[in-house]
Design a protein around this motif. Structure first.
Motif, mmCIF file in Angstrom:
data_model
loop_
_atom_site.group_PDB
_atom_site.id
_atom_site.type_symbol
_atom_site.label_atom_id
_atom_site.label_comp_id
_atom_site.label_asym_id
_atom_site.label_seq_id
_atom_site.Cartn_x
_atom_site.Cartn_y
_atom_site.Cartn_z
ATOM 1 N N ALA A 280 51.198 -33.131 -89.737
ATOM 2 C CA ALA A 280 50.584 -31.829 -89.485
ATOM 3 C C ALA A 280 49.085 -31.882 -89.782
ATOM 4 O O ALA A 280 48.609 -32.774 -90.502
ATOM 5 C CB ALA A 280 51.247 -30.772 -90.362
ATOM 6 N N PRO A 281 48.309 -30.934 -89.242
ATOM 7 C CA PRO A 281 46.884 -30.888 -89.561
ATOM 8 C C PRO A 281 46.643 -30.869 -91.068
ATOM 9 O O PRO A 281 47.375 -30.210 -91.822
ATOM 10 C CB PRO A 281 46.432 -29.575 -88.905
ATOM 11 N N TYR A 282 45.601 -31.586 -91.499
ATOM 12 C CA TYR A 282 45.337 -31.685 -92.925
ATOM 13 C C TYR A 282 43.863 -31.971 -93.179
ATOM 14 O O TYR A 282 43.137 -32.408 -92.281
ATOM 15 C CB TYR A 282 46.201 -32.776 -93.570
ATOM 16 N N ARG A 283 43.449 -31.740 -94.399
ATOM 17 C CA ARG A 283 42.102 -32.128 -94.843
ATOM 18 C C ARG A 283 42.211 -33.474 -95.553
ATOM 19 O O ARG A 283 42.923 -33.594 -96.551
ATOM 20 C CB ARG A 283 41.499 -31.075 -95.780
ATOM 21 N N PRO A 284 41.523 -34.496 -95.045
ATOM 22 C CA PRO A 284 41.683 -35.833 -95.624
ATOM 23 C C PRO A 284 40.941 -36.018 -96.945
ATOM 24 O O PRO A 284 39.973 -35.317 -97.257
ATOM 25 C CB PRO A 284 41.069 -36.744 -94.548
ATOM 26 N N ASP A 285 41.396 -36.999 -97.677
ATOM 27 C CA ASP A 285 40.644 -37.549 -98.802
ATOM 28 C C ASP A 285 39.555 -38.430 -98.185
ATOM 29 O O ASP A 285 39.868 -39.400 -97.491
ATOM 30 C CB ASP A 285 41.577 -38.379 -99.676
ATOM 31 N N PRO A 286 38.268 -38.123 -98.374
ATOM 32 C CA PRO A 286 37.221 -38.914 -97.718
ATOM 33 C C PRO A 286 37.286 -40.405 -98.020
ATOM 34 O O PRO A 286 36.901 -41.224 -97.179
ATOM 35 C CB PRO A 286 35.928 -38.294 -98.271
ATOM 36 N N ALA A 287 37.781 -40.783 -99.185
ATOM 37 C CA ALA A 287 37.865 -42.201 -99.537
ATOM 38 C C ALA A 287 39.068 -42.877 -98.902
ATOM 39 O O ALA A 287 39.052 -44.095 -98.679
ATOM 40 C CB ALA A 287 37.927 -42.358 -101.058
ATOM 41 N N GLN A 288 40.104 -42.096 -98.604
ATOM 42 C CA GLN A 288 41.315 -42.622 -97.974
ATOM 43 C C GLN A 288 41.803 -41.579 -96.976
ATOM 44 O O GLN A 288 42.689 -40.777 -97.278
ATOM 45 C CB GLN A 288 42.395 -42.900 -99.030
ATOM 46 N N PRO A 289 41.208 -41.561 -95.787
ATOM 47 C CA PRO A 289 41.420 -40.434 -94.873
ATOM 48 C C PRO A 289 42.814 -40.300 -94.282
ATOM 49 O O PRO A 289 43.071 -39.331 -93.571
ATOM 50 C CB PRO A 289 40.378 -40.671 -93.778
ATOM 51 N N TYR A 290 43.722 -41.227 -94.578
ATOM 52 C CA TYR A 290 45.110 -41.028 -94.167
ATOM 53 C C TYR A 290 45.911 -40.301 -95.243
ATOM 54 O O TYR A 290 47.123 -40.151 -95.132
ATOM 55 C CB TYR A 290 45.773 -42.365 -93.820
ATOM 56 N N ARG A 291 45.208 -39.867 -96.310
ATOM 57 C CA ARG A 291 45.839 -39.064 -97.356
ATOM 58 C C ARG A 291 45.210 -37.685 -97.388
ATOM 59 O O ARG A 291 44.061 -37.501 -97.002
ATOM 60 C CB ARG A 291 45.655 -39.726 -98.727
ATOM 61 N N ARG A 292 45.958 -36.723 -97.887
ATOM 62 C CA ARG A 292 45.416 -35.377 -98.043
ATOM 63 C C ARG A 292 44.350 -35.355 -99.133
ATOM 64 O O ARG A 292 44.428 -36.096 -100.111
ATOM 65 C CB ARG A 292 46.531 -34.383 -98.408
ATOM 66 N N GLY A 293 43.360 -34.500 -98.933
ATOM 67 C CA GLY A 293 42.294 -34.351 -99.911
ATOM 68 C C GLY A 293 41.536 -33.078 -99.646
ATOM 69 O O GLY A 293 42.123 -32.061 -99.263
ATOM 70 N N GLU A 294 40.227 -33.142 -99.795
ATOM 71 C CA GLU A 294 39.394 -31.953 -99.619
ATOM 72 C C GLU A 294 38.210 -32.236 -98.701
ATOM 73 O O GLU A 294 37.128 -31.676 -98.870
ATOM 74 C CB GLU A 294 38.915 -31.440 -100.977
ATOM 75 N N GLY A 295 38.378 -33.115 -97.732
ATOM 76 C CA GLY A 295 37.305 -33.439 -96.804
ATOM 77 C C GLY A 295 36.898 -32.249 -95.959
ATOM 78 O O GLY A 295 37.697 -31.339 -95.701
ATOM 79 N N THR A 296 35.661 -32.269 -95.507
ATOM 80 C CA THR A 296 35.136 -31.138 -94.732
ATOM 81 C C THR A 296 35.567 -31.173 -93.273
ATOM 82 O O THR A 296 35.575 -30.135 -92.604
ATOM 83 C CB THR A 296 33.599 -31.125 -94.786
ATOM 84 N N TRP B 102 61.006 -33.477 -77.439
ATOM 85 C CA TRP B 102 60.173 -32.272 -77.495
ATOM 86 C C TRP B 102 60.812 -31.227 -78.409
ATOM 87 O O TRP B 102 60.132 -30.584 -79.213
ATOM 88 C CB TRP B 102 59.987 -31.748 -76.073
ATOM 89 N N ARG B 103 62.121 -31.089 -78.331
ATOM 90 C CA ARG B 103 62.801 -30.074 -79.139
ATOM 91 C C ARG B 103 62.698 -30.361 -80.623
ATOM 92 O O ARG B 103 62.707 -29.441 -81.439
ATOM 93 C CB ARG B 103 64.267 -29.984 -78.719
ATOM 94 N N THR B 104 62.581 -31.622 -81.021
ATOM 95 C CA THR B 104 62.488 -31.942 -82.444
ATOM 96 C C THR B 104 61.168 -31.472 -83.049
ATOM 97 O O THR B 104 61.043 -31.391 -84.277
ATOM 98 C CB THR B 104 62.633 -33.452 -82.694
ATOM 99 N N CYS B 105 60.183 -31.181 -82.198
ATOM 100 C CA CYS B 105 58.855 -30.773 -82.682
ATOM 101 C C CYS B 105 58.610 -29.279 -82.522
ATOM 102 O O CYS B 105 57.472 -28.820 -82.694
ATOM 103 C CB CYS B 105 57.769 -31.548 -81.931
ATOM 104 N N ARG B 106 59.640 -28.529 -82.197
ATOM 105 C CA ARG B 106 59.451 -27.120 -81.876
ATOM 106 C C ARG B 106 58.871 -26.311 -83.039
ATOM 107 O O ARG B 106 58.221 -25.287 -82.824
ATOM 108 C CB ARG B 106 60.781 -26.494 -81.440
ATOM 109 N N ARG B 107 59.090 -26.761 -84.273
ATOM 110 C CA ARG B 107 58.598 -25.989 -85.421
ATOM 111 C C ARG B 107 57.171 -26.349 -85.820
ATOM 112 O O ARG B 107 56.592 -25.706 -86.705
ATOM 113 C CB ARG B 107 59.524 -26.198 -86.622
ATOM 114 N N ASP B 108 56.594 -27.363 -85.205
ATOM 115 C CA ASP B 108 55.246 -27.783 -85.572
ATOM 116 C C ASP B 108 54.232 -26.685 -85.266
ATOM 117 O O ASP B 108 54.279 -26.045 -84.205
ATOM 118 C CB ASP B 108 54.849 -29.048 -84.807
ATOM 119 N N THR B 109 53.291 -26.489 -86.177
ATOM 120 C CA THR B 109 52.247 -25.496 -85.961
ATOM 121 C C THR B 109 51.368 -25.873 -84.771
ATOM 122 O O THR B 109 50.984 -25.015 -83.965
ATOM 123 C CB THR B 109 51.376 -25.367 -87.224
#
Length: 312
Positions: A189-205, A238-245
């Motif tokens: 799902a959409p997320y704000r990355p960790d700038p040092a490791q952008p495949y992880r969640r963080g507080e990137g702008t 397609w049906r498996t992703c129906r709940r994705d924002t």
């Protein structure tokens, strides 16, 4: 709020030669410009029929070298299609070039897009979907609103590794680059990355909008499979992703091209989806676009980022 976006990476045919270890000399001038001269109008026809906007990720050097590309992007921008950056040189090894070289590449792409459309891009997708800290820092420095490079697709990753290994054994190594396995753990799902490791969640702008993969198996729902899988299988995925924002549907210019468009047979043999007729692929995409519109609000990635930014 459930959104969908339709984005097209406008990789010209020389980049497919580089992926498959084939000489670019096999391409004549017409073949080199096929994506912009033929595929872009076909995608605009599909989007016009849907009555919804899309996002084109364009390569900066194509705008500089191909007059048809600049004209097409200018017309697309005026028609309400977002024109975003796919880097300047589409260098698959861009993440290995160092922070300064990366920033220069993205800045050149920005300038080329601004010159062609009159508007500076606010979105970025990395060549080969490969993202790292230096590349993320460059997108932040240039003030992008969003990136759309994370592609946590396990089957795709495994297939890419196998193909690259086979080509190396055959003595014609691919110029593509295999990303770190950490990408397979990136959020769907959409997320704000960790700038040092952008495949992880963080507080990137810079908000990250990953391309859609299914839950659990993480099968990639991209143009290549949308145009080649049996309809029933595609519908089930397609049906498996129906709940994705956000359903972030990623395609390429070649998804509406076929061998009869003047693509060399050597490349068609390697890029198997080019054996499917363009009319058949467009009919399938027209159907999938209809699924999106019936179930969601279809917006550009720029607008999706604006709508989701406050909630991520």
């Amino acid at each position: 709020m459930r959104l969908a976006s339709i984005s097209v990476d406008l990789d010209s045919l020389p980049h497919y030669c580089r992926i498959h270890g084939l000489p670019e000399s096999m391409l004549d001038d017409r073949a080199r410009s096929l994506v912009h001269a033929v595929a872009v109008p076909r995608f605009r026809e599909l989007l016009d029929g849907l009555g919804a906007p899309g996002t084109f990720f364009v390569i900066g050097e194509d705008l500089e070298s191909d007059p048809a590309a600049a004209v097409g992007m200018r017309a697309s921008h005026k028609a309400g299609i977002e024109v975003a950056s796919h880097s300047h040189a589409h260098d698959y090894a861009l993440t290995r070039r160092g922070a300064e070289a990366i920033l220069q590449d993205l800045s050149r792409a920005d300038a080329a897009i601004l010159a062609a459309t009159g508007a500076r891009p606010v979105g970025f997708r990395a060549p080969g979907y490969t993202l790292n800290a230096d590349l993320y820092a460059a997108t932040a420095a240039l003030g992008y609103r969003y990136g759309s490079s994370a592609f946590p697709a396990a089957p795709y990753y495994a297939a890419k590794a196998a193909v690259m290994g086979a080509l190396s054994v055959l003595g014609r190594p691919s110029r593509s680059v295999l990303d770190t396995p950490r990408v397979l753990l990136a959020p769907r799902a959409p997320y704000r990355p960790d700038p040092a490791q952008p495949y992880r969640r963080g507080e990137g702008t810079v908000l990250e909008l990953p391309m859609t993969v299914t839950p659990a198996l993480r099968f990639p729902l991209i143009g290549t499979f949308a145009t080649t899988l049996p309809r029933a299988s595609l519908r089930q995925l397609w049906r498996t992703c129906r709940r994705d924002t956000l359903f972030n549907f990623e395609l390429h210019g070649v998804d509406v091209l076929d061998a009869s468009d003047g693509i060399p047979p050597e490349l068609v043999r390697q890029q198997r989806d080019l054996r499917v007729s363009a009319s058949q692929k467009m009919a399938r995409l027209r159907e999938v676009f209809g699924w999106l519109k019936a179930d969601r609000e279809v917006v550009t990635l720029r607008d999706a980022a604006g709508r989701l930014s406050a909630t991520v």
